[in-house]
Design a protein around this motif. Sequence first.
Motif, short mmCIF file in Angstrom:
data_model
loop_
_atom_site.label_atom_id
_atom_site.label_comp_id
_atom_site.label_asym_id
_atom_site.label_seq_id
_atom_site.Cartn_x
_atom_site.Cartn_y
_atom_site.Cartn_z
N ALA A 99 22.75 24.96 -9.17
CA ALA A 99 21.68 25.66 -8.47
C ALA A 99 22.25 25.59 -6.91
O ALA A 99 21.84 26.66 -6.12
CB ALA A 99 20.46 24.77 -8.43
N ARG A 100 22.99 24.55 -6.51
CA ARG A 100 23.42 24.87 -4.89
C ARG A 100 24.11 25.86 -4.62
O ARG A 100 24.58 26.18 -3.56
CB ARG A 100 24.09 23.50 -4.59
N THR A 101 24.94 26.63 -5.68
CA THR A 101 25.58 27.56 -5.47
C THR A 101 25.10 28.90 -6.11
O THR A 101 25.85 29.62 -6.89
CB THR A 101 27.17 27.40 -5.73
N ALA A 102 23.70 28.99 -6.43
CA ALA A 102 23.05 30.10 -6.82
C ALA A 102 23.50 30.33 -8.29
O ALA A 102 23.31 31.66 -8.96
CB ALA A 102 23.24 31.26 -6.14
N GLU A 132 21.68 15.28 -1.03
CA GLU A 132 20.60 15.88 -0.04
C GLU A 132 20.82 17.10 0.84
O GLU A 132 20.03 17.97 0.64
CB GLU A 132 20.09 14.72 1.15
N THR A 133 21.86 17.22 1.41
CA THR A 133 22.26 18.39 2.06
C THR A 133 22.54 19.58 1.03
O THR A 133 22.03 20.89 1.39
CB THR A 133 23.41 18.54 3.06
N GLU A 134 23.07 19.41 -0.07
CA GLU A 134 23.28 20.18 -1.09
C GLU A 134 22.06 21.05 -1.57
O GLU A 134 22.12 22.08 -1.94
CB GLU A 134 24.20 19.78 -2.22
N ARG A 135 21.18 20.12 -1.65
CA ARG A 135 19.75 20.47 -2.33
C ARG A 135 19.23 21.54 -1.49
O ARG A 135 18.43 22.73 -1.79
CB ARG A 135 19.02 19.22 -2.41
N GLU A 136 19.75 21.66 -0.16
CA GLU A 136 19.03 22.47 0.88
C GLU A 136 19.30 24.00 0.26
O GLU A 136 18.83 25.03 0.62
CB GLU A 136 19.31 22.42 2.14
N PHE A 137 20.50 24.32 -0.39
CA PHE A 137 21.00 25.58 -0.60
C PHE A 137 20.75 25.82 -2.02
O PHE A 137 20.94 27.17 -2.74
CB PHE A 137 22.79 25.47 -0.68
N SER A 138 19.89 25.06 -2.69
CA SER A 138 19.32 25.20 -4.15
C SER A 138 18.59 26.72 -4.49
O SER A 138 17.57 26.49 -3.59
CB SER A 138 19.07 24.13 -4.88
N THR A 139 18.76 27.23 -5.22
CA THR A 139 17.84 28.40 -5.61
C THR A 139 16.93 28.15 -6.59
O THR A 139 16.20 28.75 -6.90
CB THR A 139 18.91 29.51 -5.86
N ARG A 282 37.27 19.27 7.93
CA ARG A 282 36.44 19.31 9.15
C ARG A 282 34.94 19.27 8.80
O ARG A 282 34.54 19.16 7.77
CB ARG A 282 36.73 21.05 9.66
N LYS A 283 34.13 19.41 9.88
CA LYS A 283 32.72 19.41 9.56
C LYS A 283 32.15 20.96 8.98
O LYS A 283 32.89 21.84 9.14
CB LYS A 283 31.95 19.43 10.99
N SER A 284 31.33 20.76 7.99
CA SER A 284 30.97 21.90 7.30
C SER A 284 29.47 21.99 7.26
O SER A 284 28.82 21.23 7.60
CB SER A 284 31.58 21.92 6.00
N ARG A 285 29.02 23.13 6.71
CA ARG A 285 27.50 23.49 6.41
C ARG A 285 27.08 22.23 5.32
O ARG A 285 25.82 21.71 5.46
CB ARG A 285 27.37 24.66 5.65
N ILE A 286 27.66 21.59 4.47
CA ILE A 286 27.49 20.30 3.51
C ILE A 286 27.87 18.88 4.30
O ILE A 286 26.88 18.20 4.41
CB ILE A 286 27.88 20.54 2.15
N THR A 287 29.05 18.89 4.66
CA THR A 287 29.39 17.74 5.24
C THR A 287 29.31 17.75 6.91
O THR A 287 30.22 18.35 7.57
CB THR A 287 31.00 17.54 4.96
N ARG A 288 28.17 17.44 7.38
CA ARG A 288 27.70 17.74 8.63
C ARG A 288 28.33 16.77 9.73
O ARG A 288 28.30 16.89 10.85
CB ARG A 288 26.26 18.00 8.66
N TRP A 289 28.36 15.76 9.38
CA TRP A 289 28.73 14.55 10.30
C TRP A 289 29.82 13.68 9.69
O TRP A 289 29.78 12.58 9.18
CB TRP A 289 27.46 13.58 10.27
N PRO A 290 31.02 14.32 9.42
CA PRO A 290 32.16 13.46 8.65
C PRO A 290 32.71 12.31 9.97
O PRO A 290 32.45 12.41 10.85
CB PRO A 290 33.35 14.79 8.72
N ALA A 291 32.80 11.20 9.05
CA ALA A 291 33.06 9.91 10.04
C ALA A 291 34.50 10.09 10.73
O ALA A 291 34.73 9.50 11.70
CB ALA A 291 33.05 8.85 8.99
#
Length: 334
Positions: A99-102, A132-139, A282-291
């Motif tokens: 679902a997260r990638t349509a 949680e962040t992946e679910r934001e992309f779910s269709t 790097r920071k990405s749309r899913i991994t927004r706050w890499p340590a």
Amino acid sequence: MKLFETASCTALPAVSAELRDQILSAPRNSETHRELMAQMEAMHLLEERWPSAASPLPAEFTVAAWNLERCLDPEGSAALLKQHKPDIILLSEMDAGMARTAQRNTTADLAREMGMGYAYGVEFHEMDLGGETEREFSTDDYNAFGWHGNALLSRTKPLKTALVRLDDHGHWFCPETSDDPAQPRVGGRMAVMAVISTGGGDVCAISTHLESATDAPHRQSQMDRLIAAADAFAPDLPVVIGGDLNTGNHLPNADWRLETLFDSAKRQGFSWHNNADDMTTRKSRITRWPARAMKLDWFACRGLKEHGADIIPALDPTKTPLSDHELIVGQFSI
């Protein structure tokens, strides 16, 4: 667990409703996990679609390796890859029916954009919709297939292919070993191997992804198993391995230099020279706050001449991240 398997199909079979119910109600332990994997037909197959043409690649060929973090944008990813004209592409974290990638088969879509064929193997059957962040992309609120895995793309049809399973004990199925119990999965780390003809001779190319939620000895054992599989599958052929080796995970200061897999591979004839310096995350749309920034992505080769490698920022023309991993590109010849 077999060292490698060679069965293939043109479309991976779905998990039946009956088996899915069994998975969801099963006790979370290694013995049960192995039983479930044995029942899941797609865990033992490669999905393959190749062009009919089988002309050899050039004697000096370009290999790209990229963890595409689910592959939210196959078209944008292909556009970046095209700039570097790879002959072989080694991919990890590719979704199919999620679902997260349509619900797309991201490998098939990217291969079509590249004008290449592919072999795709399942790393995990995802039992839920992701983080949680992946679910934001779910269709949708369901996964059509729930496949997540590795792929190998080539401009020419390989002479043969194989799937290598690196573990089957259920690292992400058993709560006591998972880094994220909220994302339960059936499966384990794996690799896709192919023998490909070039103008200089045949080469064995391998796309792999080693375990993150573990330590250096475990990753070394996975690399050793992978090399043993290559030796049995393609004896005496040159080998290039590329992918996300998760080096530094669960080590002090995330220091990749503490990994024992490097020296172990060297003892077996492999070189690590064809890798650019610098971190590969790097920071990405899913991994927004890499340590932290980490050096996870590598080429290793044996029996090949190495002509240099680059780390390419994983950004589209609008500077939107395509992944939390940079693209790595290397030149090789026999």
